[in-house]
Design a protein around this motif. Sequence first.
Motif, PDB file in Angstrom:
ATOM      1  N   THR A  65      -5.697  -9.334  -2.340  1.00  0.00           N
ATOM      2  CA  THR A  65      -6.523  -8.257  -2.741  1.00  0.00           C
ATOM      3  C   THR A  65      -6.200  -7.902  -4.127  1.00  0.00           C
ATOM      4  OG1 THR A  65      -7.118  -5.797  -2.287  1.00  0.00           O
ATOM      5  CG2 THR A  65      -4.960  -6.403  -2.241  1.00  0.00           C
ATOM      6  N   ASP A  66      -7.251  -7.291  -4.824  1.00  0.00           N
ATOM      7  CA  ASP A  66      -7.214  -7.005  -6.107  1.00  0.00           C
ATOM      8  C   ASP A  66      -7.373  -5.369  -6.361  1.00  0.00           C
ATOM      9  OD1 ASP A  66      -9.854  -6.608  -5.649  1.00  0.00           O
ATOM     10  OD2 ASP A  66     -10.594  -7.764  -7.415  1.00  0.00           O
ATOM     11  N   LYS A  67      -7.133  -4.620  -4.991  1.00  0.00           N
ATOM     12  CA  LYS A  67      -7.442  -3.367  -5.151  1.00  0.00           C
ATOM     13  C   LYS A  67      -5.963  -2.464  -5.207  1.00  0.00           C
ATOM     14  CE  LYS A  67     -11.317  -3.208  -1.726  1.00  0.00           C
ATOM     15  NZ  LYS A  67     -11.384  -4.460  -1.317  1.00  0.00           N
ATOM     16  N   ALA A  68      -4.854  -3.094  -5.304  1.00  0.00           N
ATOM     17  CA  ALA A  68      -3.642  -2.638  -5.696  1.00  0.00           C
ATOM     18  C   ALA A  68      -2.585  -3.787  -5.803  1.00  0.00           C
ATOM     19  CB  ALA A  68      -3.123  -1.633  -4.444  1.00  0.00           C
ATOM     20  N   ALA A  69      -1.627  -3.397  -6.674  1.00  0.00           N
ATOM     21  CA  ALA A  69      -0.422  -4.203  -6.695  1.00  0.00           C
ATOM     22  C   ALA A  69       0.917  -3.632  -6.318  1.00  0.00           C
ATOM     23  CB  ALA A  69      -0.403  -4.417  -8.442  1.00  0.00           C
ATOM     24  N   VAL A  70       1.763  -4.404  -6.100  1.00  0.00           N
ATOM     25  CA  VAL A  70       3.333  -3.847  -5.605  1.00  0.00           C
ATOM     26  C   VAL A  70       4.288  -4.492  -6.310  1.00  0.00           C
ATOM     27  CG1 VAL A  70       3.483  -5.174  -3.535  1.00  0.00           C
ATOM     28  CG2 VAL A  70       4.498  -3.154  -3.675  1.00  0.00           C
ATOM     29  N   ASN A  72       8.372  -5.764  -7.205  1.00  0.00           N
ATOM     30  CA  ASN A  72       9.498  -6.136  -6.335  1.00  0.00           C
ATOM     31  C   ASN A  72      10.375  -4.960  -6.043  1.00  0.00           C
ATOM     32  OD1 ASN A  72      10.623  -5.951  -8.676  1.00  0.00           O
ATOM     33  ND2 ASN A  72      11.078  -8.180  -8.978  1.00  0.00           N
ATOM     34  N   THR A  73      10.204  -3.952  -6.623  1.00  0.00           N
ATOM     35  CA  THR A  73      10.859  -2.727  -6.198  1.00  0.00           C
ATOM     36  C   THR A  73      10.239  -1.740  -5.231  1.00  0.00           C
ATOM     37  OG1 THR A  73      10.364  -1.717  -8.092  1.00  0.00           O
ATOM     38  CG2 THR A  73      12.209  -2.811  -8.154  1.00  0.00           C
ATOM     39  N   GLY A  74       8.844  -2.038  -4.745  1.00  0.00           N
ATOM     40  CA  GLY A  74       8.328  -1.289  -4.065  1.00  0.00           C
ATOM     41  C   GLY A  74       7.269  -0.120  -4.783  1.00  0.00           C
ATOM     42  N   VAL A  75       6.914  -0.489  -6.012  1.00  0.00           N
ATOM     43  CA  VAL A  75       6.130   0.492  -6.519  1.00  0.00           C
ATOM     44  C   VAL A  75       4.743   0.079  -6.539  1.00  0.00           C
ATOM     45  CG1 VAL A  75       5.539   1.491  -8.585  1.00  0.00           C
ATOM     46  CG2 VAL A  75       7.930   1.132  -8.208  1.00  0.00           C
ATOM     47  N   VAL A  76       3.741   0.930  -5.893  1.00  0.00           N
ATOM     48  CA  VAL A  76       2.420   0.575  -5.517  1.00  0.00           C
ATOM     49  C   VAL A  76       1.658   1.137  -6.744  1.00  0.00           C
ATOM     50  CG1 VAL A  76       0.502   0.647  -3.905  1.00  0.00           C
ATOM     51  CG2 VAL A  76       2.842   0.209  -3.138  1.00  0.00           C
ATOM     52  N   THR A  77       0.577   0.383  -7.274  1.00  0.00           N
ATOM     53  CA  THR A  77      -0.150   0.872  -8.290  1.00  0.00           C
ATOM     54  C   THR A  77      -1.652   0.684  -7.759  1.00  0.00           C
ATOM     55  OG1 THR A  77       1.428   0.231 -10.050  1.00  0.00           O
ATOM     56  CG2 THR A  77      -1.113   0.809 -10.698  1.00  0.00           C
TER      57      THR A  77
END
Length: 396
Positions: A65-70, A72-77
Amino acid sequence: MKKVGLAIIALFVFLNLISIPKSADAAGAAGIDVSVVLKVGDTINLAAGYPKVNWSVTELNGSATDKAAVSNTGVVTALKPGIVKVIATASDGTTYTGEILITILGNVEEKPAAVLNGTATVNPGGSFDLTYGLRYVAGGIYAQDITLTFDSDKLEFDSAVSLKENKISVVDISKQTGKVRILAASLGEENANAANGDLIKLHWKVKANAQPGTAAVQLTNVVVSNGEGVETSLNAENHSEIVIQSAPVNKQPLLDLIAQAQTKHDGAVEGTLPGQYKAGSKAALFTAIDAAKAVADSSSSTQANVDAAVTALTTALETFASAVNPDKPSIPGDVNGDEKVSIGDIALVAAAYGKTSNDPDWNEYKSRDINGDGVIDILDLAAVAQIILDEYLAAN
């Protein structure tokens, strides 16, 4: 940045599930039942101090998906509107995994609206359905006044059926040329909040003579009212597309008629004898068959072309049938059909001498059975001879 505490990790580890309370923004109004709701540009930290976790984000079906990114520390954008799935997998040797759905809303504030949805590709004479509903409308809707316009040259409105039976009722419908008005009501206070989502199924018909192309149905005016009688006009959104395609051409009747005509043509014999066809009649029928075949073989032939070819070939067959020489001579004793009785007729009877109605080729010779007794014999020869002599004596 939104943050979630250590309680999330505890649930993740011990229940294999991340469960985050629904955010208090547009989710409630939108009726979205998911764990987290973000807007484009928002971030949220799902790790909160549990380092041994591998993070990934996917579409609901598991694809990229290109709707969100996460991170390696668990921060979702949140990047684009839509729904994504964030998956956490423990990397400390355990088998713990967990996932959470995140709905991402666009930056533009959603406004209450009435919506018409549906796409259809239909043949002339066919039918299709569209769906009417409300979106982002606050509860307490008791009545709705809905007006739609449509292409009356191509379409006919059929009926409207509630999709929320026993909650919302279609009270009455007014049909006009190119316009339909529908009045609907919520059935009691307990159902006033049911006026959201898909509400009414609209049934339509395509006219049998509709030309191929697009046909318009538009939601043009919607007024709703609360329990105090306060009326509100809603924005109308139209997401419908109706495409009328060319009706399939039925060539089978033409093909059947061509086969029938070809059989008649091939079995016919031209000549002057009874049962034979007049000279030139086979050529005329062959020309008609050839023209019909050209229509049947052409991929651009319309139904009107095919129907016209059927009519033309039918007429040609009728003309061909009328060109056959009669089984019995029109003049008694005129076996060869030359409109006189002469020695040639005696010769034809003599050539068939001995034939009877039991012979398989009797139809070819029965016109020479002058007295009709089922056998060609001396009596028939005598009958023709008598006619010749009687005519001679009468003339002299």
